[in-house]
Scaffold this motif. Sequence first.
Motif, PDB file in Angstrom:
ATOM      1  N   VAL A  43      -3.546  -5.532  -1.305  1.00  0.00           N
ATOM      2  CA  VAL A  43      -2.826  -4.254  -1.278  1.00  0.00           C
ATOM      3  C   VAL A  43      -2.682  -3.702   0.134  1.00  0.00           C
ATOM      4  CG1 VAL A  43      -2.840  -1.863  -2.108  1.00  0.00           C
ATOM      5  CG2 VAL A  43      -3.555  -3.717  -3.636  1.00  0.00           C
ATOM      6  N   TRP A  44      -3.727  -3.802   0.955  1.00  0.00           N
ATOM      7  CA  TRP A  44      -3.703  -3.173   2.279  1.00  0.00           C
ATOM      8  C   TRP A  44      -3.647  -4.190   3.430  1.00  0.00           C
ATOM      9  CZ3 TRP A  44      -6.567  -1.053  -1.728  1.00  0.00           C
ATOM     10  CH2 TRP A  44      -6.275   0.275  -2.055  1.00  0.00           C
ATOM     11  N   GLY A  45      -3.407  -5.455   3.137  1.00  0.00           N
ATOM     12  CA  GLY A  45      -3.425  -6.465   4.187  1.00  0.00           C
ATOM     13  C   GLY A  45      -2.480  -6.170   5.336  1.00  0.00           C
ATOM     14  N   HIS A  46      -1.280  -5.719   5.020  1.00  0.00           N
ATOM     15  CA  HIS A  46      -0.310  -5.416   6.070  1.00  0.00           C
ATOM     16  C   HIS A  46      -0.832  -4.310   6.984  1.00  0.00           C
ATOM     17  CE1 HIS A  46       3.635  -4.954   7.960  1.00  0.00           C
ATOM     18  NE2 HIS A  46       3.488  -3.655   7.802  1.00  0.00           N
ATOM     19  N   ASP A  47      -1.368  -3.256   6.399  1.00  0.00           N
ATOM     20  CA  ASP A  47      -1.904  -2.136   7.176  1.00  0.00           C
ATOM     21  C   ASP A  47      -3.068  -2.587   8.052  1.00  0.00           C
ATOM     22  OD1 ASP A  47      -0.847  -1.434   4.472  1.00  0.00           O
ATOM     23  OD2 ASP A  47      -0.962   0.603   5.239  1.00  0.00           O
ATOM     24  N   LEU A  48      -3.922  -3.444   7.510  1.00  0.00           N
ATOM     25  CA  LEU A  48      -5.087  -3.901   8.261  1.00  0.00           C
ATOM     26  C   LEU A  48      -4.674  -4.712   9.482  1.00  0.00           C
ATOM     27  CD1 LEU A  48      -7.286  -4.955   5.219  1.00  0.00           C
ATOM     28  CD2 LEU A  48      -7.618  -2.951   6.684  1.00  0.00           C
ATOM     29  N   ARG A  49      -3.628  -5.515   9.347  1.00  0.00           N
ATOM     30  CA  ARG A  49      -3.160  -6.290  10.506  1.00  0.00           C
ATOM     31  C   ARG A  49      -2.477  -5.396  11.540  1.00  0.00           C
ATOM     32  NH1 ARG A  49      -3.107  -9.908   6.373  1.00  0.00           N
ATOM     33  NH2 ARG A  49      -1.118  -9.246   5.498  1.00  0.00           N
ATOM     34  N   GLY A  95      -4.659 -11.337  -9.704  1.00  0.00           N
ATOM     35  CA  GLY A  95      -3.247 -11.710  -9.697  1.00  0.00           C
ATOM     36  C   GLY A  95      -2.348 -10.619 -10.222  1.00  0.00           C
ATOM     37  N   ALA A  96      -2.891  -9.734 -11.072  1.00  0.00           N
ATOM     38  CA  ALA A  96      -2.074  -8.661 -11.654  1.00  0.00           C
ATOM     39  C   ALA A  96      -1.897  -7.481 -10.700  1.00  0.00           C
ATOM     40  CB  ALA A  96      -2.704  -8.178 -12.959  1.00  0.00           C
ATOM     41  N   ALA A  97      -2.823  -7.305  -9.760  1.00  0.00           N
ATOM     42  CA  ALA A  97      -2.764  -6.163  -8.841  1.00  0.00           C
ATOM     43  C   ALA A  97      -1.864  -6.507  -7.661  1.00  0.00           C
ATOM     44  CB  ALA A  97      -4.169  -5.809  -8.358  1.00  0.00           C
ATOM     45  N   ARG A  98      -0.651  -5.986  -7.677  1.00  0.00           N
ATOM     46  CA  ARG A  98       0.321  -6.313  -6.635  1.00  0.00           C
ATOM     47  C   ARG A  98       0.575  -5.176  -5.652  1.00  0.00           C
ATOM     48  NH1 ARG A  98       2.783 -11.036  -7.987  1.00  0.00           N
ATOM     49  NH2 ARG A  98       2.515 -11.751 -10.127  1.00  0.00           N
ATOM     50  N   SER A  99       0.237  -3.953  -6.033  1.00  0.00           N
ATOM     51  CA  SER A  99       0.443  -2.822  -5.131  1.00  0.00           C
ATOM     52  C   SER A  99      -0.507  -1.694  -5.512  1.00  0.00           C
ATOM     53  CB  SER A  99       1.892  -2.314  -5.205  1.00  0.00           C
ATOM     54  OG  SER A  99       2.095  -1.474  -6.330  1.00  0.00           O
ATOM     55  N   SER A 112       0.808  -1.216   0.000  1.00  0.00           N
ATOM     56  CA  SER A 112       0.000   0.000   0.000  1.00  0.00           C
ATOM     57  C   SER A 112       0.843   1.269   0.000  1.00  0.00           C
ATOM     58  CB  SER A 112      -0.915   0.023   1.229  1.00  0.00           C
ATOM     59  OG  SER A 112      -0.150   0.234   2.412  1.00  0.00           O
ATOM     60  N   GLY A 113       2.173   1.122   0.130  1.00  0.00           N
ATOM     61  CA  GLY A 113       3.054   2.278   0.202  1.00  0.00           C
ATOM     62  C   GLY A 113       3.387   2.703   1.608  1.00  0.00           C
ATOM     63  N   SER A 114       2.835   2.022   2.615  1.00  0.00           N
ATOM     64  CA  SER A 114       3.155   2.336   4.007  1.00  0.00           C
ATOM     65  C   SER A 114       4.469   1.651   4.396  1.00  0.00           C
ATOM     66  CB  SER A 114       2.037   1.871   4.929  1.00  0.00           C
ATOM     67  OG  SER A 114       1.933   0.455   4.900  1.00  0.00           O
ATOM     68  N   VAL A 115       5.038   2.078   5.524  1.00  0.00           N
ATOM     69  CA  VAL A 115       6.269   1.456   6.003  1.00  0.00           C
ATOM     70  C   VAL A 115       5.967   0.044   6.494  1.00  0.00           C
ATOM     71  CG1 VAL A 115       8.132   1.571   7.699  1.00  0.00           C
ATOM     72  CG2 VAL A 115       7.279   3.669   6.626  1.00  0.00           C
ATOM     73  N   HIS A 116       6.691  -0.916   5.983  1.00  0.00           N
ATOM     74  CA  HIS A 116       6.493  -2.316   6.368  1.00  0.00           C
ATOM     75  C   HIS A 116       7.046  -2.547   7.775  1.00  0.00           C
ATOM     76  CE1 HIS A 116       7.181  -6.682   6.484  1.00  0.00           C
ATOM     77  NE2 HIS A 116       6.178  -6.750   5.635  1.00  0.00           N
ATOM     78  N   VAL A 117       6.213  -3.151   8.627  1.00  0.00           N
ATOM     79  CA  VAL A 117       6.610  -3.446   9.999  1.00  0.00           C
ATOM     80  C   VAL A 117       7.178  -4.856  10.041  1.00  0.00           C
ATOM     81  CG1 VAL A 117       5.879  -3.626  12.405  1.00  0.00           C
ATOM     82  CG2 VAL A 117       4.817  -1.925  10.886  1.00  0.00           C
TER      83      VAL A 117
END
Length: 290
Positions: free
Chosen positions: A129-135, A251-255, A97-102
Amino acid sequence: MSRTHDYRGMFDSAGTRAARRKQVPEVPAEPGLVVEDPASGFCGAVVAITGSEVTLEDRLGGRRVFPLRPAAFLYEGAPATLVRPQAMPAGRTLSASGSVHVAGLKARTARAARIWVEGLHDAELVERVWGHDLRVEGVVVEPLHGVDDLAAAVRDFAPGPHRRLGILVDHLVDGSKETRQARDAYRATREAQQHVLVTGHPYVDVWQAVKPSVLGIEAWPTIPRGTDWKTGICDALGWGEPADGARRVLGAARSYRDLEAPMIGAVERLIDFVTAAVEPDERAESARAQ
């Protein structure tokens, strides 16, 4: 040009709240941030920034360069000053999503708040796209399998100060069936409207929120009314069955870079809304209600 909007003000039948004088905030111009130039009406995502200018790209791929001036842009409908983002410390990476990866993230316990989307494909795209942010935020995304009975679902959810509800709706444009259903959903929760946000994108289906160039096509075909949209798309492009098309599109949408600006803005707005702290006047209203 179609743009996403915050529909709370349009649907609020309980009257307007007293306006508050606020300082114009400074917003870091991170890649993918969606803003509008009010003078020209151009709305797009940030793709580049220098010491004095910012480049925006709209949903059609058109780009324009604007000077960085105080209060020169609209962010989430309000004036904002864009500033250069701070340099990322060495060793940090970005999420999809463009956020800093934790690194080494342990998912936060789920909030009572929820984000609802129309179907499984919407949920999968948001997760991709936003899974990391949601967690990080402890937010659960749930598919509705359509919004035909949205008002009843919102009533059953019983939104409140610590139980906010964000709803992502396809084809949220003036006069559409989805817009009428969103209006009905707000009317169903007059006492808790400030805890519900319905927003969305202008596309008939979430597939259209993926940029055509990512899929190797020039544009999404126009499908006649009365034809199932996904079936019509797959027939027109020779993609086989809708299940085959779904695998190709998702599958094509990666970010976030693979998505149209209205989709990015809508999801970011919903995440911000359901994770926002309760304002003092909302706490007071909650206490009086109890």
